[in-house]
Design a protein around this motif. Structure first.
Motif, PDB file in Angstrom:
ATOM      1  N   LEU A 275       0.831  -1.203   0.000  1.00 26.96           N
ATOM      2  CA  LEU A 275       0.000   0.000   0.000  1.00 26.96           C
ATOM      3  C   LEU A 275       0.868   1.256   0.000  1.00 26.96           C
ATOM      4  N   TRP A 276       1.945   1.220   0.755  1.00 27.50           N
ATOM      5  CA  TRP A 276       2.864   2.358   0.801  1.00 27.50           C
ATOM      6  C   TRP A 276       3.488   2.606  -0.572  1.00 27.50           C
ATOM      7  N   GLU A 277       3.977   1.541  -1.200  1.00 24.21           N
ATOM      8  CA  GLU A 277       4.609   1.705  -2.509  1.00 24.21           C
ATOM      9  C   GLU A 277       3.590   2.129  -3.569  1.00 24.21           C
ATOM     10  N   PHE A 278       2.379   1.598  -3.471  1.00 20.93           N
ATOM     11  CA  PHE A 278       1.316   2.011  -4.375  1.00 20.93           C
ATOM     12  C   PHE A 278       1.045   3.510  -4.233  1.00 20.93           C
ATOM     13  N   THR A 279       0.906   3.963  -2.994  1.00 28.54           N
ATOM     14  CA  THR A 279       0.631   5.381  -2.749  1.00 28.54           C
ATOM     15  C   THR A 279       1.812   6.247  -3.136  1.00 28.54           C
ATOM     16  N   ALA A 280       3.031   5.802  -2.812  1.00 32.46           N
ATOM     17  CA  ALA A 280       4.225   6.568  -3.151  1.00 32.46           C
ATOM     18  C   ALA A 280       4.361   6.755  -4.653  1.00 32.46           C
ATOM     19  N   LEU A 281       4.074   5.701  -5.405  1.00 35.79           N
ATOM     20  CA  LEU A 281       4.189   5.803  -6.851  1.00 35.79           C
ATOM     21  C   LEU A 281       3.123   6.725  -7.437  1.00 35.79           C
ATOM     22  N   LEU A 282       1.928   6.701  -6.861  1.00 32.77           N
ATOM     23  CA  LEU A 282       0.900   7.609  -7.351  1.00 32.77           C
ATOM     24  C   LEU A 282       1.253   9.061  -7.018  1.00 32.77           C
ATOM     25  N   LEU A 283       1.778   9.288  -5.834  1.00 24.93           N
ATOM     26  CA  LEU A 283       2.238  10.636  -5.490  1.00 24.93           C
ATOM     27  C   LEU A 283       3.401  11.053  -6.389  1.00 24.93           C
ATOM     28  N   ASP A 284       4.167  10.073  -6.837  1.00 22.66           N
ATOM     29  CA  ASP A 284       5.285  10.363  -7.739  1.00 22.66           C
ATOM     30  C   ASP A 284       4.830  10.875  -9.100  1.00 22.66           C
ATOM     31  N   SER A 285       3.540  10.735  -9.419  1.00 23.73           N
ATOM     32  CA  SER A 285       3.070  11.231 -10.711  1.00 23.73           C
ATOM     33  C   SER A 285       3.284  12.735 -10.827  1.00 23.73           C
ATOM     34  N   PHE A 286       3.108  13.464  -9.718  1.00 27.04           N
ATOM     35  CA  PHE A 286       3.419  14.889  -9.719  1.00 27.04           C
ATOM     36  C   PHE A 286       4.915  15.107  -9.894  1.00 27.04           C
ATOM     37  N   ALA A 287       5.696  14.258  -9.222  1.00 29.23           N
ATOM     38  CA  ALA A 287       7.148  14.398  -9.292  1.00 29.23           C
ATOM     39  C   ALA A 287       7.670  14.150 -10.695  1.00 29.23           C
ATOM     40  N   ILE A 288       7.103  13.162 -11.385  1.00 34.93           N
ATOM     41  CA  ILE A 288       7.580  12.840 -12.729  1.00 34.93           C
ATOM     42  C   ILE A 288       7.233  13.955 -13.700  1.00 34.93           C
ATOM     43  N   ALA A 289       6.034  14.524 -13.551  1.00 36.51           N
ATOM     44  CA  ALA A 289       5.685  15.678 -14.383  1.00 36.51           C
ATOM     45  C   ALA A 289       6.664  16.815 -14.133  1.00 36.51           C
ATOM     46  N   ALA A 290       6.970  17.067 -12.858  1.00 33.56           N
ATOM     47  CA  ALA A 290       7.918  18.129 -12.516  1.00 33.56           C
ATOM     48  C   ALA A 290       9.303  17.823 -13.055  1.00 33.56           C
ATOM     49  N   GLN A 291       9.710  16.555 -12.976  1.00 33.43           N
ATOM     50  CA  GLN A 291      11.030  16.179 -13.469  1.00 33.43           C
ATOM     51  C   GLN A 291      11.178  16.509 -14.948  1.00 33.43           C
TER      52      GLN A 291
END
Length: 441
Positions: A275-291
């Motif tokens: 669940l943590w990795e699932f949530t972290a990866l979804l939150l990473d969607s903002f990070a990847i756009a920013a990257q």
């Protein structure tokens, strides 16, 4: 070099573009953890022993996958800079060279994984003999997919760099959808048990890698290996690998401590981590756009746009983290029951749940700023901060939990400390100017 190419001009660095990239990244990132959640639920109903063995196997796979960190994130950062300077061909070539590295490194990892499978499983499972056999069997099958895993990471990397949003979504959804459908069939209908999930996972990796290679051949102007570009990617990858190794060392210690607490604790830890990795990866969607956008903005020598993006992604990530925290807080009783029918595992999941919920808003900010600094190529700072947070926060608290018998809640207190240390460091760095390095170098 054009100082204001159309790809990253002021008008294109907008909320609309950020949302388009975020939505694409969200769908791509959601596919793999959703499959893993389905797989965890399928295996979980085989019993705590099977779920615990899956936890050991997936933890080892995550350790090996650290070699792919630079293949994905490093490729995005380099490709985005070329794309921002209006040199799309060179951006795509980063994907070609990263794919060659992916295959070569992946084959080495397969050989090493097969040779070290038994001692690695024994090290992680400790005295729990009931976990060793099934975990080793699962791992030996799963590790064969590492070249394909790295090819998928390389494909995602260069596509994000050139801001392609549709193709990676289609590829990842197709591959993981087929695998999610195959997992229960292999596990239950064909009576393969735990190893059925490993075969389903391997199938998804083969399909995904083949589709990404096909897309690369269509886009690339040439497919010849370029040792100079590969060397440059490896230089950037050095710090990213050290950073990823710090992550996985901390998670490995946590899994080892949880396994020594008992089958119920490691099973609950597996549910929590998925669940943590699932949530972290979804939150990473903002990070990847920013990257992607930050790398392109700096490649176009536009520091003002890069700083605006940093503030925007931090605010959005905070809101997303808070929203996830609210959902998980509301589902504290129901969600663990989706993954297992064991009352002992339910109880242990409820012990770790408050830590899981409380850390999510802060984690949102951390993940968002991760993307900003990755896009800027500020990987040396990120390496150092992650090592400090892992060795100075996560690992000491986790080992203390084992020594003083704090239980699974103590392990998750260590993860919370890891996030807190990184939050302080990332906010401090983003407020300064040292990450705003302009141009394609």
């Amino acid at each position: 070099m054009s100082s204001q190419p159309a790809a990253v001009g002021h008008d294109t660095v907008t909320v609309r573009r950020m949302l388009a990239l975020t939505a694409s990244a969200f769908l791509v990132l959601a596919a793999e953890p959703l499959y893993l959640l389905v797989d965890t639920a399928v295996v979980g109903h085989l019993g705590a022993r099977a779920l615990g063995a899956l936890a050991v196997g997936t933890t080892l796979m995550a350790v090996l996958a650290i070699v792919g960190t630079f293949v994905e994130y490093g490729t995005t950062a380099r490709a985005a800079r070329w794309f921002g300077s209006d040199q799309r061909g060179r951006a795509v070539d980063e994907g070609v060279q990263a794919s060659y590295l992916a295959v070569g490194i992946g084959l080495v990892v397969v050989v090493a994984g097969e040779l070290l499978a038994r001692p690695a499983v024994q090290l992680l499972a400790g005295s729990s003999t009931e976990l060793r056999g099934p975990a080793e069997h699962w791992f030996r099958i799963a590790v064969c997919g590492m070249p394909m895993v790295l090819l998928v990471l390389a494909g995602n990397g260069w596509m994000r760099g050139v801001q392609l949003t549709r193709t990676p979504v289609v590829i990842v959804l197709v591959a993981n959808g087929l695998s999610a459908a195959a997992s229960p069939v292999l596990v239950y209908a064909l009576h393969l048990g735990l190893v059925g999930s490993a075969w389903a996972n391997l199938g998804a990796q083969v399909v995904g890698a083949a589709l990404f290679v096909r897309a690369l051949r269509r886009e690339a102007t040439g497919l010849r290996p370029d040792l100079a570009v590969m060397r440059s990617q490896l230089v950037l990858g050095r710090d990213l690998i050290v950073r990823a190794a710090a992550f996985q060392a901390a998670f490995l210690v946590a899994a080892g401590v949880a396994a020594r607490m008992g089958a119920a604790q490691i099973a609950a830890h597996q549910i929590g981590m998925q669940l943590w990795e699932f949530t972290a990866l979804l939150l990473d969607s903002f990070a990847i756009a920013a990257q992607s956008l930050v790398g392109a903005a700096l490649g176009a020598s536009n520091p003002r746009a890069a700083r605006q993006l940093a503030g925007q992604v931090a605010r959005w990530s905070l809101g997303a983290g808070a929203a996830f925290a609210a959902v998980y807080a509301a589902g504290w009783w129901v969600i663990p029951r989706v993954f297992t029918s064991s009352p002992a595992v339910w109880h242990q999941a409820h012990v770790l749940w408050p830590w899981f919920v409380v850390m999510l808003p802060a984690a949102g900010i951390v993940f968002g700023l991760d993307g900003v600094l990755l896009g800027a190529g500020d990987v040396a700072f990120m390496r150092t901060l992650t090592v400090i947070a892992a060795l100075g926060g996560f690992v000491p608290v986790t080992l203390a939990a084992a020594h003083w018998h704090w239980g699974i809640g103590g392990v998750w207190a260590g993860l919370t400390a890891f996030i807190a240390v990184r939050l302080v460091g990332m906010v401090w760095r983003a407020r300064g100017d040292r990450w705003l390095v302009l141009g394609t170098d």
